[in-house]
Design a protein around this motif. Structure first.
Motif, PDB file in Angstrom:
ATOM      1  N   PHE A   1      30.870   5.409  32.181  1.00 44.21           N
ATOM      2  CA  PHE A   1      30.826   4.208  31.609  1.00 44.21           C
ATOM      3  C   PHE A   1      31.821   4.023  30.435  1.00 44.21           C
ATOM      4  O   PHE A   1      32.326   5.018  30.124  1.00 44.21           O
ATOM      5  N   ASP A   2      32.023   3.150  29.880  1.00 46.02           N
ATOM      6  CA  ASP A   2      32.397   2.662  29.003  1.00 46.02           C
ATOM      7  C   ASP A   2      32.698   3.430  27.898  1.00 46.02           C
ATOM      8  O   ASP A   2      31.253   2.788  26.869  1.00 46.02           O
ATOM      9  N   ARG A   3      33.695   3.731  27.167  1.00 48.13           N
ATOM     10  CA  ARG A   3      32.898   4.526  25.808  1.00 48.13           C
ATOM     11  C   ARG A   3      33.466   4.001  24.909  1.00 48.13           C
ATOM     12  O   ARG A   3      32.159   4.374  23.711  1.00 48.13           O
ATOM     13  N   ARG A   4      33.612   2.856  24.749  1.00 49.43           N
ATOM     14  CA  ARG A   4      33.042   1.991  23.435  1.00 49.43           C
ATOM     15  C   ARG A   4      32.438   1.690  23.689  1.00 49.43           C
ATOM     16  O   ARG A   4      31.440   0.675  22.594  1.00 49.43           O
ATOM     17  N   LYS A   5      31.272   1.246  24.090  1.00 52.41           N
ATOM     18  CA  LYS A   5      29.983   0.568  24.547  1.00 52.41           C
ATOM     19  C   LYS A   5      29.045   2.055  24.155  1.00 52.41           C
ATOM     20  O   LYS A   5      29.134   3.251  25.089  1.00 52.41           O
ATOM     21  N   GLY A   6      28.348   1.547  23.500  1.00 48.61           N
ATOM     22  CA  GLY A   6      27.198   2.960  23.014  1.00 48.61           C
ATOM     23  C   GLY A   6      25.807   2.735  24.602  1.00 48.61           C
ATOM     24  O   GLY A   6      26.034   1.828  25.217  1.00 48.61           O
ATOM     25  N   LEU A   7      25.729   4.051  24.784  1.00 47.23           N
ATOM     26  CA  LEU A   7      24.888   4.114  26.218  1.00 47.23           C
ATOM     27  C   LEU A   7      23.487   3.047  25.821  1.00 47.23           C
ATOM     28  O   LEU A   7      22.929   3.631  24.288  1.00 47.23           O
ATOM     29  N   ASP A   8      23.045   2.293  26.901  1.00 43.41           N
ATOM     30  CA  ASP A   8      21.623   1.903  26.467  1.00 43.41           C
ATOM     31  C   ASP A   8      20.252   2.527  27.310  1.00 43.41           C
ATOM     32  O   ASP A   8      21.162   4.065  26.812  1.00 43.41           O
ATOM     33  N   LEU A   9      19.357   2.893  26.851  1.00 49.75           N
ATOM     34  CA  LEU A   9      18.547   3.714  27.209  1.00 49.75           C
ATOM     35  C   LEU A   9      18.099   4.033  28.683  1.00 49.75           C
ATOM     36  O   LEU A   9      18.093   5.250  29.548  1.00 49.75           O
ATOM     37  N   ASP A  10      18.400   2.554  29.392  1.00 48.15           N
ATOM     38  CA  ASP A  10      18.511   3.402  30.873  1.00 48.15           C
ATOM     39  C   ASP A  10      19.630   4.852  31.405  1.00 48.15           C
ATOM     40  O   ASP A  10      18.969   5.891  31.906  1.00 48.15           O
ATOM     41  N   HIS A  11      20.754   4.589  31.090  1.00 46.40           N
ATOM     42  CA  HIS A  11      21.421   5.595  30.652  1.00 46.40           C
ATOM     43  C   HIS A  11      21.240   6.709  29.668  1.00 46.40           C
ATOM     44  O   HIS A  11      21.415   8.288  30.252  1.00 46.40           O
ATOM     45  N   SER A  12      20.357   6.682  29.079  1.00 46.41           N
ATOM     46  CA  SER A  12      21.202   8.245  27.842  1.00 46.41           C
ATOM     47  C   SER A  12      19.143   8.766  28.472  1.00 46.41           C
ATOM     48  O   SER A  12      18.841   9.831  27.922  1.00 46.41           O
ATOM     49  N   LEU A  13      18.229   7.695  29.349  1.00 49.52           N
ATOM     50  CA  LEU A  13      17.000   8.317  30.145  1.00 49.52           C
ATOM     51  C   LEU A  13      18.115   9.795  30.848  1.00 49.52           C
ATOM     52  O   LEU A  13      17.506  10.895  30.953  1.00 49.52           O
ATOM     53  N   LEU A  14      18.363   8.871  31.403  1.00 46.58           N
ATOM     54  CA  LEU A  14      19.419   9.666  33.095  1.00 46.58           C
ATOM     55  C   LEU A  14      20.379  10.924  32.139  1.00 46.58           C
ATOM     56  O   LEU A  14      20.190  12.023  32.964  1.00 46.58           O
TER      57      LEU A  14
ATOM     58  N   CYS B   1      28.767  16.571  24.781  1.00 46.47           N
ATOM     59  CA  CYS B   1      27.606  15.816  25.922  1.00 46.47           C
ATOM     60  C   CYS B   1      28.052  14.045  24.904  1.00 46.47           C
ATOM     61  O   CYS B   1      27.710  14.239  23.799  1.00 46.47           O
ATOM     62  N   TRP B   2      29.408  13.782  25.410  1.00 43.48           N
ATOM     63  CA  TRP B   2      29.660  12.566  24.871  1.00 43.48           C
ATOM     64  C   TRP B   2      29.586  11.680  26.196  1.00 43.48           C
ATOM     65  O   TRP B   2      30.203  12.153  27.207  1.00 43.48           O
ATOM     66  N   THR B   3      30.231   9.836  26.010  1.00 42.92           N
ATOM     67  CA  THR B   3      30.013   9.448  26.981  1.00 42.92           C
ATOM     68  C   THR B   3      31.267  10.034  28.480  1.00 42.92           C
ATOM     69  O   THR B   3      30.778   9.487  28.865  1.00 42.92           O
ATOM     70  N   ASN B   4      32.005   9.696  27.950  1.00 43.21           N
ATOM     71  CA  ASN B   4      33.299  10.617  29.134  1.00 43.21           C
ATOM     72  C   ASN B   4      32.604  11.716  29.983  1.00 43.21           C
ATOM     73  O   ASN B   4      33.351  11.670  31.120  1.00 43.21           O
ATOM     74  N   ASN B   5      32.457  12.409  29.643  1.00 42.67           N
ATOM     75  CA  ASN B   5      31.485  13.626  30.108  1.00 42.67           C
ATOM     76  C   ASN B   5      30.390  13.508  31.314  1.00 42.67           C
ATOM     77  O   ASN B   5      29.593  14.355  32.100  1.00 42.67           O
ATOM     78  N   PHE B   6      29.506  11.897  31.115  1.00 41.35           N
ATOM     79  CA  PHE B   6      28.886  12.013  32.049  1.00 41.35           C
ATOM     80  C   PHE B   6      29.164  11.044  33.495  1.00 41.35           C
ATOM     81  O   PHE B   6      29.897  10.409  32.605  1.00 41.35           O
TER      82      PHE B   6
ATOM     83  N   TYR C   1      24.605  11.094  18.461  1.00 38.63           N
ATOM     84  CA  TYR C   1      25.805  10.277  17.368  1.00 38.63           C
ATOM     85  C   TYR C   1      26.543   9.595  17.838  1.00 38.63           C
ATOM     86  O   TYR C   1      27.095   9.333  17.207  1.00 38.63           O
ATOM     87  N   THR C   2      27.594  10.367  19.040  1.00 36.75           N
ATOM     88  CA  THR C   2      27.943  10.313  19.452  1.00 36.75           C
ATOM     89  C   THR C   2      28.157   8.928  20.590  1.00 36.75           C
ATOM     90  O   THR C   2      29.352   8.134  20.854  1.00 36.75           O
ATOM     91  N   SER C   3      27.947   8.820  20.491  1.00 31.63           N
ATOM     92  CA  SER C   3      27.704   8.347  22.602  1.00 31.63           C
ATOM     93  C   SER C   3      26.388   7.240  22.166  1.00 31.63           C
ATOM     94  O   SER C   3      26.526   5.704  23.395  1.00 31.63           O
ATOM     95  N   LEU C   4      25.458   6.868  21.700  1.00 32.05           N
ATOM     96  CA  LEU C   4      24.502   5.720  21.239  1.00 32.05           C
ATOM     97  C   LEU C   4      24.726   5.031  20.340  1.00 32.05           C
ATOM     98  O   LEU C   4      25.441   5.041  18.527  1.00 32.05           O
ATOM     99  N   ASN C   5      24.911   3.053  20.289  1.00 30.25           N
ATOM    100  CA  ASN C   5      24.647   2.819  19.110  1.00 30.25           C
ATOM    101  C   ASN C   5      23.873   2.866  18.235  1.00 30.25           C
ATOM    102  O   ASN C   5      22.617   3.725  18.674  1.00 30.25           O
ATOM    103  N   GLY C   6      23.791   2.790  16.535  1.00 29.60           N
ATOM    104  CA  GLY C   6      22.783   3.326  15.772  1.00 29.60           C
ATOM    105  C   GLY C   6      21.709   2.837  15.964  1.00 29.60           C
ATOM    106  O   GLY C   6      20.388   3.363  16.018  1.00 29.60           O
ATOM    107  N   SER C   7      21.335   1.272  16.337  1.00 34.68           N
ATOM    108  CA  SER C   7      20.461   0.559  16.416  1.00 34.68           C
ATOM    109  C   SER C   7      19.450   0.884  17.391  1.00 34.68           C
ATOM    110  O   SER C   7      18.289   1.408  17.809  1.00 34.68           O
ATOM    111  N   ASP C   8      20.514   1.500  18.610  1.00 36.64           N
ATOM    112  CA  ASP C   8      19.522   2.335  19.910  1.00 36.64           C
ATOM    113  C   ASP C   8      18.831   3.363  19.823  1.00 36.64           C
ATOM    114  O   ASP C   8      17.855   3.563  19.984  1.00 36.64           O
ATOM    115  N   ARG C   9      19.821   4.356  19.231  1.00 40.00           N
ATOM    116  CA  ARG C   9      19.604   5.638  18.431  1.00 40.00           C
ATOM    117  C   ARG C   9      17.972   5.861  17.815  1.00 40.00           C
ATOM    118  O   ARG C   9      17.365   6.460  18.286  1.00 40.00           O
ATOM    119  N   ARG C  10      17.479   4.675  16.723  1.00 41.57           N
ATOM    120  CA  ARG C  10      16.888   4.624  16.327  1.00 41.57           C
ATOM    121  C   ARG C  10      15.519   4.394  16.794  1.00 41.57           C
ATOM    122  O   ARG C  10      14.333   4.633  16.775  1.00 41.57           O
TER     123      ARG C  10
END
Length: 541
Positions: A268-281, A383-388, A423-432
Motif C-alpha cells: 500500500f502507498d505509505r503516504r496514504k492513510g489506511l482506510d477502514l477496509d484495509h485497517s479491518l484486515l 506494525c506500519w503500512t509497509n509491513n502489510f 498512530y503511524t498508518s491511519l489518518n487522524g480523522s479515520d482513526r478517531r
C-alpha cells in the motif's frame, strides 16, 4: 598452449549477454592483476585449462537446459579449482570468477554445439550492491529444494532487484529468479530475499544480528507451531509468507521467502492513510496472531521467552544501553519538535517534546512495552503500512492481507501493536471515527480463536480499551519517531545506512533541517498534527 577461439570472446559474450558488453565489465573490475598480468591473459590461461579439463569429459551436447546446467556446474567447479591452485588467479573475487565461468561456457558452447540459444547464467547486472557475495548458488539450491523437493534440478538463477527508496528501512530486500527442472519439464520460480544491511555505526552489528535472529526464528520455529494451533481448531494458518530458508551466518544473515507478488499481493502507498477496509484486515490478522500465541502459551510448560529466547526484549531491554540508538531516537523526536514548531500553534507540545519526551524517550518506550495482567501475547512489533501486503478484487477492494517483516517480534501487550498501527498508518480523522469499530472487530477475531480453542477470554472489551488508552504513549512515540521519515517522498528520507562511527551528529542535524521543511507538505502535516492533537486531548501534554 594457445586458445584459438579466444578471439571470438566478444562475439560469444554478445551472444550470451546481448545487452551487456562483458569484456568492458571485466575491464572495469580491474585492468591489471597480480604480477602485472592483464585480465585477458588470465582469461586465456583459465579458458585453456577449462577446455582441456572438460575435453576429456566428452561434454558436447548443450541442447537441453539440464545439460547446459550440468556443463555450467562442472565449469564452475573447474574454475574454483583453478582459482585455488593458481596464486595468480586465487586472489580474484567471486564476481570475476563468475565472469570467467560465463566466458568459458561461451567458448565451449561455441566449439561444441551448433545451438545458438545461450545457456542459463546468473545475471551480472542490475543487482543490489553486495548481494552476489551473500546470495550464493549453494543457498539458492538449498532454498529451491526446501520449496520444491529433492527432485528439483537446479539450472541457474539471477538476482533481480525490485524495491524502491522508502520500501525498506532495516534490511536489504531483493529477489532471485530460479530456473529448474522437475519431472523433465523446465520451470521458473521467484523468491524474495532479505539481507543484513550491515550498518556501520555503534551497536548496529549486535542489533542487526538480533533482528534477523528474531525473524528467522519466528518463521522457522514459532510460526509452524502457531499454524498448528490454528489448524487444530479448524482455522486457517497465519497469513504470512512461507520462509523457505534462513541462513544465520553472522554478517551475512539471509532469509529466502515466498514471493507474494506471484499471488498478486501489493504494498500500500505509505503516504496514504489506511482506510477502514484495509485497517479491518490488519486488525483481524493481528488478533489471530496474538490469540494463537495465547493458546500456545497455555499448553507450554515454560514461558515462551524461555522456549524461544529471541522473544525477549533484546535491544529494548532495561539491561541494554545502546547509546547510538538512544541518540537516534532522541534526534528524531527533536526533529519532530522542530516540525511542530514550524507548523505553529503547538508551543506547549514543542516544550513537552524537547524537555520531557526527548531526554526520556527510551525509558518511556520500555515502560510501554512491559506487559501486565492478561495482556501478554506474541506481538508483531513493527506494525506500519509497509509491513502489510494486500490482494485486491477486480473492483480494487482489499480482500486479503499478508503480514511481513517480523524483525522486532517479541512478547508484550497486544495493544502495543494496535497503537503502533493506528498512530503511524491511519489518518487522524479515520482513526478517531473508526477506533471503536476497529477495536471491537479485533476483540471478536481474538475471541473466535480463544473460544475455538476451548478457552475463555481473560479480558473484556472494556479492559482491552483501557489497556489501549494506557499505551497510547507508545503510539505517539512511534509516530513521532518514524512518521516524518516514512511519509517523505522518495529520496528525501533519513536512513540508517548513512550513519557510521563518525557522522552521527551531522546526519541527525541534516535530518532535523530536512524535517522542518516538511511543514509545507499537506500529507505529512495532516497526519503529523493529528497525532499532536491526540496527545493534547489525551492529557499527555
Amino acid at each position: 598452449m594457445s586458445c584459438p577461439v579466444l578471439p571470438r570472446f566478444y562475439e560469444v559474450t554478445s551472444l550470451l549477454f546481448p545487452r551487456v558488453q562483458l569484456g568492458v565489465q571485466l575491464s572495469s573490475i580491474t585492468t591489471e592483476v597480480k604480477g602485472g598480468q592483464r585480465v585477458d591473459d588470465i582469461l586465456n590461461r583459465v579458458a585453456v585449462e577449462v577446455v582441456r579439463r572438460n575435453a576429456c569429459a566428452n561434454i558436447c551436447d548443450c541442447s537441453t537446459p539440464l545439460r547446459r546446467c550440468n556443463l555450467r556446474r562442472q565449469l564452475h567447479g573447474n574454475c574454483a579449482s583453478i582459482r585455488a591452485e593458481d596464486t595468480n588467479v586465487g586472489h580474484l573475487g567471486l564476481y570475476t570468477v563468475d565472469c570467467l565461468v560465463a566466458v568459458c561456457t561461451g567458448l565451449l558452447y561455441g566449439i561444441m554445439s551448433d545451438q545458438r540459444k545461450p545457456p542459463m547464467l546468473p545475471n551480472l547486472k542490475g543487482e543490489v550492491p553486495g548481494t552476489r557475495e551473500v546470495i550464493t548458488e549453494k543457498l539458492v539450491i538449498a532454498c529451491l529444494r526446501a520449496d520444491k523437493g529433492e527432485d528439483a534440478v537446479f539450472q541457474s538463477y539471477k538476482i533481480k532487484d525490485f524495491t524502491k527508496v522508502g520500501d525498506n528501512y532495516i534490511s536489504v530486500v531483493t529477489s532471485v529468479q530460479v530456473q529448474y527442472t522437475l519431472g523433465e519439464k523446465d520451470h521458473q520460480v521467484g523468491y524474495v530475499v532479505k539481507l543484513n544491511p550491515n550498518w556501520k555505526f555503534g551497536e548496529a552489528t549486535d542489533v542487526l544480528r538480533e533482528f534477523f535472529s528474531k525473524e528467522g526464528g519466528f518463521y522457522k520455529e514459532i510460526k509452524p507451531v502457531l499454524d498448528q494451533e490454528l489448524m487444530d481448531i479448524g482455522l486457517p494458518c497465519l497469513r504470512m509468507p512461507h520462509c523457505h530458508l534462513f541462513n544465520p551466518k553472522e554478517g551475512a544473515e539471509t532469509l529466502f521467502l515466498e514471493d507474494l507478488r506471484d499471488r498478486d499481493f501489493k504494498m500500500f502507498d505509505r503516504r496514504k492513510g489506511l482506510d477502514l477496509d484495509h485497517s479491518l484486515l490488519v486488525v483481524k490478522e493481528l488478533a489471530r496472531l496474538h490469540a494463537a500465541s495465547v493458546l500456545l502459551q497455555k499448553k507450554s510448560e515454560v514461558d515462551l521467552t524461555e522456549a524461544y529466547p529471541y522473544l525477549k526484549d533484546g535491544f529494548m531491554s532495561q539491561d541494554t544501553d545502546y547509546e547510538s540508538f538512544t541518540n537516534i531516537f532522541r534526534g528524531l523526536i527533536g526533529a519532530s519538535a522542530q516540525l511542530a514548531k514550524a507548523c505553529g500553534g503547538y508551543d506547549n507540545v514543542v516544550a513537552y517534546l524537547k524537555e520531557e519526551l526527548e531526554p526520556n524517550c527510551m525509558t518511556i518506550y520500555r515502560k510501554m512495552l512491559n506487559p501486565c495482567g492478561p495482556f501478554v501475547t506474541i506481538i508483531h512489533g513493527d506494525c506500519w503500512t509497509n509491513n502489510f501486503l494486500f490482494r485486491y478484487d477486480e473492483k480494487g477492494r482489499p480482500v486479503e492481507l499478508m503480514l511481513v517483516d517480523l524483525q522486532i517480534v517479541r512478547k508484550s501487550s497486544p495493544t502495543t501493536d494496535l497503537n503502533y498501527l493506528f498512530y503511524t498508518s491511519l489518518n487522524g480523522s479515520d482513526r478517531r471515527k473508526n477506533l471503536e469499530k476497529l477495536l471491537r472487530e479485533y476483540y471478536a477475531a481474538f475471541q473466535e480463536v480463544i473460544t475455538s480453542g476451548g478457552l475463555e477470554m481473560d479480558f473484556t472489551f472494556q479492559e482491552l480499551l483501557e489497556d489501549y488508552k494506557t499505551r497510547n504513549m507508545l503510539g505517539f512515540l512511534k509516530a513521532l519517531i518514524i512518521m516524518p521519515t516514512v511519509l517523505k517522498k522518495d529520496g528525501e528520507r533519513f536512513t540508517l545506512s548513512k550513519l557510521d562511527g563518525e557522522n552521527m551528529k551531522t546526519v541527525m542535524k541534516e535530518t532535523e533541517q530536512l524535517t522542518v521543511t516538511l511543514s509545507n507538505d499537506p500529507v505529512i502535516k495532516e497526519r503529523f498534527l493529528s497525532v499532536l492533537d491526540d496527545m493534547v486531548v489525551s492529557g499527555v501534554v
